[in-house]
Write a protein that holds these residues in place. Structure first.
Motif, PDB file in Angstrom:
ATOM      1  N   GLU A  19       0.835  -1.206   0.000  1.00  0.00           N
ATOM      2  CA  GLU A  19       0.000   0.000   0.000  1.00  0.00           C
ATOM      3  C   GLU A  19       0.869   1.255   0.000  1.00  0.00           C
ATOM      4  O   GLU A  19       0.572   2.249  -0.694  1.00  0.00           O
ATOM      5  CB  GLU A  19      -0.921   0.003   1.227  1.00  0.00           C
ATOM      6  CG  GLU A  19      -1.995  -1.073   1.214  1.00  0.00           C
ATOM      7  CD  GLU A  19      -1.516  -2.421   1.741  1.00  0.00           C
ATOM      8  OE1 GLU A  19      -2.356  -3.327   1.897  1.00  0.00           O
ATOM      9  OE2 GLU A  19      -0.295  -2.587   2.008  1.00  0.00           O
ATOM     10  N   LEU A  20       1.936   1.214   0.762  1.00  0.00           N
ATOM     11  CA  LEU A  20       2.833   2.363   0.844  1.00  0.00           C
ATOM     12  C   LEU A  20       3.491   2.644  -0.503  1.00  0.00           C
ATOM     13  O   LEU A  20       3.523   3.797  -0.964  1.00  0.00           O
ATOM     14  CB  LEU A  20       3.905   2.113   1.903  1.00  0.00           C
ATOM     15  CG  LEU A  20       5.015   3.164   1.970  1.00  0.00           C
ATOM     16  CD1 LEU A  20       4.464   4.496   2.432  1.00  0.00           C
ATOM     17  CD2 LEU A  20       6.151   2.707   2.862  1.00  0.00           C
ATOM     18  N   LEU A  21       4.028   1.615  -1.156  1.00  0.00           N
ATOM     19  CA  LEU A  21       4.703   1.836  -2.425  1.00  0.00           C
ATOM     20  C   LEU A  21       3.736   2.348  -3.493  1.00  0.00           C
ATOM     21  O   LEU A  21       4.087   3.235  -4.280  1.00  0.00           O
ATOM     22  CB  LEU A  21       5.397   0.560  -2.891  1.00  0.00           C
ATOM     23  CG  LEU A  21       6.567   0.072  -2.030  1.00  0.00           C
ATOM     24  CD1 LEU A  21       7.264  -1.107  -2.700  1.00  0.00           C
ATOM     25  CD2 LEU A  21       7.562   1.181  -1.733  1.00  0.00           C
ATOM     26  N   SER A  22       2.517   1.827  -3.514  1.00  0.00           N
ATOM     27  CA  SER A  22       1.520   2.337  -4.459  1.00  0.00           C
ATOM     28  C   SER A  22       1.228   3.809  -4.199  1.00  0.00           C
ATOM     29  O   SER A  22       1.099   4.614  -5.136  1.00  0.00           O
ATOM     30  CB  SER A  22       0.225   1.518  -4.374  1.00  0.00           C
ATOM     31  OG  SER A  22       0.407   0.217  -4.888  1.00  0.00           O
ATOM     32  N   TYR A  23       1.150   4.180  -2.934  1.00  0.00           N
ATOM     33  CA  TYR A  23       0.910   5.580  -2.573  1.00  0.00           C
ATOM     34  C   TYR A  23       2.067   6.471  -3.023  1.00  0.00           C
ATOM     35  O   TYR A  23       1.853   7.554  -3.583  1.00  0.00           O
ATOM     36  CB  TYR A  23       0.712   5.688  -1.061  1.00  0.00           C
ATOM     37  CG  TYR A  23       0.665   7.104  -0.562  1.00  0.00           C
ATOM     38  CD1 TYR A  23      -0.451   7.905  -0.756  1.00  0.00           C
ATOM     39  CD2 TYR A  23       1.769   7.659   0.104  1.00  0.00           C
ATOM     40  CE1 TYR A  23      -0.488   9.214  -0.303  1.00  0.00           C
ATOM     41  CE2 TYR A  23       1.743   8.960   0.551  1.00  0.00           C
ATOM     42  CZ  TYR A  23       0.614   9.737   0.351  1.00  0.00           C
ATOM     43  OH  TYR A  23       0.591  11.040   0.793  1.00  0.00           O
ATOM     44  N   LEU A  24       3.307   6.032  -2.788  1.00  0.00           N
ATOM     45  CA  LEU A  24       4.471   6.842  -3.165  1.00  0.00           C
ATOM     46  C   LEU A  24       4.557   7.030  -4.680  1.00  0.00           C
ATOM     47  O   LEU A  24       4.920   8.109  -5.162  1.00  0.00           O
ATOM     48  CB  LEU A  24       5.754   6.198  -2.638  1.00  0.00           C
ATOM     49  CG  LEU A  24       5.893   6.127  -1.111  1.00  0.00           C
ATOM     50  CD1 LEU A  24       7.206   5.452  -0.734  1.00  0.00           C
ATOM     51  CD2 LEU A  24       5.781   7.501  -0.461  1.00  0.00           C
ATOM     52  N   ILE A  25       4.218   5.993  -5.424  1.00  0.00           N
ATOM     53  CA  ILE A  25       4.221   6.091  -6.885  1.00  0.00           C
ATOM     54  C   ILE A  25       3.206   7.134  -7.347  1.00  0.00           C
ATOM     55  O   ILE A  25       3.485   7.955  -8.233  1.00  0.00           O
ATOM     56  CB  ILE A  25       3.929   4.714  -7.505  1.00  0.00           C
ATOM     57  CG1 ILE A  25       5.121   3.779  -7.266  1.00  0.00           C
ATOM     58  CG2 ILE A  25       3.629   4.835  -8.993  1.00  0.00           C
ATOM     59  CD1 ILE A  25       4.825   2.317  -7.539  1.00  0.00           C
TER      60      ILE A  25
END
Length: 244
Positions: free
Chosen positions: A47-53
């Motif tokens: 979830e975090l990586l999708s948000y950062l992208i």
């Protein structure tokens, strides 16, 4: 008015990052510099990586590579896991990706591949995950992974005589290369602190989110700090990397 905000280690604690960003009232005009270790620890790495992208599409972001990010990238590439990685947060990452689609996983793979090892801004301020040992700076390191594994820079800053000035002959040459140096990697909780710590011209922004500390955001001009709650309290039913 736009700000430059530097964000310390996150370790899968997406709830903590959301909380810290809300408290710092981040706007799309702010530049965000993330110091790495987005993964390994709490359960929300995907979830975090999708948000950062997505965040990168909306505003000026610089994403530094951390040692854990490189470990996860190796796992993405090879499927291999080593016991030390599993022990220090890798297991939570592997579990978190069990139900993630190949499309999203590939997107995260590309994100980790495209992280930068360090950033030097126009004011000669250095941002990197861990440190450097070469007296000519991170760009001269023979082994590029030094910049996301090195602890000698922080250990040196801790051991320095606080009365030394850059004009003193005993002042470390490494520190003279940059006006300020911003790092993560070694939690400030190891010296009993849960806030960013400044020693000489080094600022350590890793406030122990993988353990019992918060995620921290620092305005590099005003030195104002905003923090999440201790991240383990936001994931009270999870072991994290280590509760100590």
């Amino acid at each position: 008015m736009s700000r430059t905000l530097v964000i310390g280690d996150i370790h899968g604690g997406f709830k903590g990052l959301e909380q810290a960003m809300q408290r710092s009232e981040v706007t799309k005009e702010d530049q965000l510099i993330f110091l790495g270790d987005y993964v390994d620890g709490w359960s929300e790495t995907p979830e975090l990586l999708s948000y950062l992208i997505q965040l990168k599409e909306e505003q000026d972001c610089i994403f530094i590579r951390g040692n854990h990010d490189d470990l996860v990238l190796t796992w993405f590439r090879t499927g291999e896991s080593n016991p030390k990685w599993l022990e220090h947060g890798g297991k939570s990452t592997m579990l978190a990706y069990e139900d993630v689609s190949s499309t999203i996983r590939d997107m995260h793979h590309r994100f980790l591949e495209n992280l930068t090892n360090y950033h030097i801004d126009k004011q000669n301020r250095l941002f990197l995950h861990a440190g450097f040992s070469n007296l000519h700076g991170p760009q001269a390191e023979f082994y590029p992974n030094t910049v996301y594994w090195d602890r000698s820079l922080w250990e040196m800053a801790k051991a320095m005589d606080k009365s030394l000035s850059p004009e003193d002959s005993f002042y470390p040459d490494r520190l003279k290369l940059f006006n300020e140096i911003y790092i993560g990697h070694t939690p400030t909780t190891r010296i009993g602190k849960t806030d960013p710590v400044n020693l000489a011209n080094v600022w350590n922004i890793d406030t122990g989110a993988a353990f019992k500390g918060p995620i921290s955001i620092l305005d590099i001009d005003t030195k104002e700090v905003w923090q999440s709650d201790p991240v383990y309290k936001l994931y009270s039913d999870e072991p994290g990397r280590n509760k100590d």
